[in-house]
Design a protein around this motif. Sequence first.
Motif, PDB file in Angstrom:
ATOM      1  N   UNK A   1       1.002  -0.978   0.050  1.00 48.26           N
ATOM      2  CA  UNK A   1       0.036  -0.006  -0.023  1.00 48.26           C
ATOM      3  C   UNK A   1       1.050   1.830  -0.004  1.00 48.26           C
ATOM      4  N   UNK A   2       1.250   1.514   0.843  1.00 51.20           N
ATOM      5  CA  UNK A   2       2.918   2.342   0.857  1.00 51.20           C
ATOM      6  C   UNK A   2       3.519   2.845  -0.674  1.00 51.20           C
ATOM      7  N   UNK A   3       3.702   1.433  -0.692  1.00 48.82           N
ATOM      8  CA  UNK A   3       4.752   2.047  -2.720  1.00 48.82           C
ATOM      9  C   UNK A   3       3.538   2.596  -3.383  1.00 48.82           C
ATOM     10  N   UNK A   4       2.007   1.840  -3.684  1.00 42.66           N
ATOM     11  CA  UNK A   4       1.255   2.180  -4.329  1.00 42.66           C
ATOM     12  C   UNK A   4       1.121   4.187  -3.783  1.00 42.66           C
ATOM     13  N   UNK A   5       1.293   4.664  -2.931  1.00 49.37           N
ATOM     14  CA  UNK A   5       1.299   5.490  -2.477  1.00 49.37           C
ATOM     15  C   UNK A   5       1.858   6.343  -3.145  1.00 49.37           C
TER      16      UNK A   5
ATOM     17  N   UNK B   1       6.731   8.107   8.309  1.00 46.65           N
ATOM     18  CA  UNK B   1       5.299   8.004   9.436  1.00 46.65           C
ATOM     19  C   UNK B   1       4.783   6.677   9.203  1.00 46.65           C
ATOM     20  N   UNK B   2       4.818   5.496   8.257  1.00 46.46           N
ATOM     21  CA  UNK B   2       4.348   4.684   8.513  1.00 46.46           C
ATOM     22  C   UNK B   2       5.711   3.770   9.059  1.00 46.46           C
ATOM     23  N   UNK B   3       6.851   4.050   9.147  1.00 45.19           N
ATOM     24  CA  UNK B   3       7.631   2.840   9.720  1.00 45.19           C
ATOM     25  C   UNK B   3       8.126   3.650  11.213  1.00 45.19           C
TER      26      UNK B   3
ATOM     27  N   UNK C   1      -8.362  10.692   5.449  1.00 45.34           N
ATOM     28  CA  UNK C   1      -6.882  10.042   5.980  1.00 45.34           C
ATOM     29  C   UNK C   1      -7.391   9.311   6.968  1.00 45.34           C
ATOM     30  N   UNK C   2      -8.371   9.900   8.349  1.00 46.46           N
ATOM     31  CA  UNK C   2      -8.749   9.761   9.616  1.00 46.46           C
ATOM     32  C   UNK C   2      -9.150   8.856   9.597  1.00 46.46           C
ATOM     33  N   UNK C   3     -10.918   9.021   9.360  1.00 48.65           N
ATOM     34  CA  UNK C   3     -11.703   8.138   8.884  1.00 48.65           C
ATOM     35  C   UNK C   3     -11.162   6.667   8.733  1.00 48.65           C
ATOM     36  N   UNK C   4     -10.925   6.083   7.367  1.00 44.15           N
ATOM     37  CA  UNK C   4     -10.096   4.561   6.913  1.00 44.15           C
ATOM     38  C   UNK C   4      -9.102   4.200   7.604  1.00 44.15           C
TER      39      UNK C   4
ATOM     40  N   UNK D   1      -2.281   1.893   4.524  1.00 40.45           N
ATOM     41  CA  UNK D   1      -0.450   1.810   5.368  1.00 40.45           C
ATOM     42  C   UNK D   1      -0.356   2.118   6.698  1.00 40.45           C
ATOM     43  N   UNK D   2      -1.190   3.187   6.779  1.00 37.63           N
ATOM     44  CA  UNK D   2      -0.832   3.981   8.914  1.00 37.63           C
ATOM     45  C   UNK D   2      -2.257   2.466   9.076  1.00 37.63           C
ATOM     46  N   UNK D   3      -3.394   3.185   8.762  1.00 37.90           N
ATOM     47  CA  UNK D   3      -4.666   2.660   9.259  1.00 37.90           C
ATOM     48  C   UNK D   3      -3.755   0.179  10.119  1.00 37.90           C
ATOM     49  N   UNK D   4      -2.957   0.081   8.655  1.00 39.66           N
ATOM     50  CA  UNK D   4      -2.653  -1.606   9.137  1.00 39.66           C
ATOM     51  C   UNK D   4      -1.373  -1.310  10.164  1.00 39.66           C
ATOM     52  N   UNK D   5      -0.436  -0.159  10.044  1.00 42.59           N
ATOM     53  CA  UNK D   5       0.289  -0.762  10.783  1.00 42.59           C
ATOM     54  C   UNK D   5      -0.222   0.555  11.961  1.00 42.59           C
ATOM     55  N   UNK D   6      -1.145   0.714  12.623  1.00 39.65           N
ATOM     56  CA  UNK D   6      -1.477   1.513  13.443  1.00 39.65           C
ATOM     57  C   UNK D   6      -1.884  -0.079  14.636  1.00 39.65           C
ATOM     58  N   UNK D   7      -2.627  -0.947  13.113  1.00 41.05           N
ATOM     59  CA  UNK D   7      -3.786  -2.101  14.111  1.00 41.05           C
ATOM     60  C   UNK D   7      -2.819  -2.687  14.399  1.00 41.05           C
ATOM     61  N   UNK D   8      -2.141  -2.754  13.725  1.00 40.43           N
ATOM     62  CA  UNK D   8      -1.177  -4.368  13.796  1.00 40.43           C
ATOM     63  C   UNK D   8      -0.034  -3.759  15.322  1.00 40.43           C
ATOM     64  N   UNK D   9       0.450  -2.395  15.272  1.00 42.16           N
ATOM     65  CA  UNK D   9       0.749  -1.515  16.636  1.00 42.16           C
ATOM     66  C   UNK D   9       0.879  -2.013  17.810  1.00 42.16           C
ATOM     67  N   UNK D  10      -0.919  -1.650  17.921  1.00 40.09           N
ATOM     68  CA  UNK D  10      -2.256  -1.262  18.869  1.00 40.09           C
ATOM     69  C   UNK D  10      -1.873  -2.929  19.919  1.00 40.09           C
TER      70      UNK D  10
END
Length: 458
Positions: free
Chosen positions: A56-60, A211-213, A271-274, A403-412
């Motif tokens: 997703x990040x590479x696509x972006x 930001x993602x990393x 961005x934030x709702x996604x 990418x942010x959403x998956x990273x945030x969910x996995x991080x939590x």
Amino acid sequence: MVTLTATQNKYLPYVLAVALFMQILDATILNTSLPQMAQALGESPLKMQLAVISYALTLAIFIPISGFLADKYGTRRVFLSAIIIFCIGSLLCAAATNLDFLIGARVIQALGGAMMTPVARLILVKSYPRNQLLTVMNFAVIPALIAPLVGPLLGGYLVQYASWHWIFLINIPMGIVGFILGKKLVPALFEDTQRLDWSGFILFAAAACGFTLAVEFGAQPGRGLYGVLLAATAFILLIAYVWHAKRRQAPLFPLSLFGIRTFRIGIVGNLFTRLGISAVPFLLPLLLQVVFEFTPSQAGWLLAPIAVGAIGVKPFVSKIIQRYSYRKVLTYNTSLLGILIILLAQFNDPAYWPWFIPVLTLMGACNSMQFSAMNTITIGDLQGTQTSSGNSLMAVNQQLAISFGIAFGAAMLNVMRERFHIDTLTAFHITYWLLGILTILSGLHFLRLKPEDGQGLY
């Protein structure tokens, strides 16, 4: 406007259809396959998020330059090259022996994907008159509705009855079909191009990666400082891009876009709702397979209601928005999505699986409503050249949110398990609560819309 042959005029939309199907199928087929892939690669299933995030990040990052490359080198050459790169990346994914190799292969795959679908869409826009474009596009995007339904099911059955390698190898025959269609049907279109804003591209790409990393490293024990440093660096790079864009005549993304109120509200809300919405398709198959011990095919079937709900509500989206306004629909629909995410935290027994079906069907319908409304209000007031750059930024923003959403969910999830030593099921529940609350709060942002915003976009 290019002159198409009768064959091109009839069958050119199939090119975008194949490209869309390949890309969306690849994005959704992976979710139900991650536990088996993790086992084969010697990794924890709960730490496979980078295989999804990297794509997703590479696509972006590379979507913004796809139009430039198509204009400069020709639509046919770029589109065919994109399919070849995508298929090479798919072969490398299937050959991966460890997670690092897989991540690198996913990046190559996404490089092809970043050019494939945007260029195919650009080809249709340039090839058909405006009075035919809506009909052509509606036909071409049908696979975008079908692929999310097929992806989890196909991925589940492939890893259960064949092997995880086939979720990537299946791209090869589709790629061959796409290449043959593209070779015969795609016109070679060129445009005069300005010099690409490479400095802006590098600044923006580095900030997005940072930001993602930062989220990823911040959740790992002993790497919190690295996460803070990466976040600070990414913020500085973002400021540097703003400074750069103010001084450049044709920046990658013009700052004038943010002077349009509906675009500004829409892009931030997007961005934030996604964030919460994007994390659910990644987390839910893990919960079903790792905690509840469902088979991959069973997990695939339980994800299917999301796609069914999304397809079912499509004919009614415009009428609902027309009756209640963008402001009300986005505010209430976002809150409902947050509540549905929180409801997922109430499932603590696999025997309750029938209750997943109505919840996930409604979630799919709300997702479809949300994306249609957000996308339309975001670009609805753009004019002239702003439309192209605004549409590109919105596409980038959507991939970044994934990418942010998956990273945030996995991080939590990993923070709860590793730092607070909470059992896995409870960690999932807390993560869903946090994502649901974040989604509800993000819906308040749409109160900044005026009741009359979006009138005439129905």
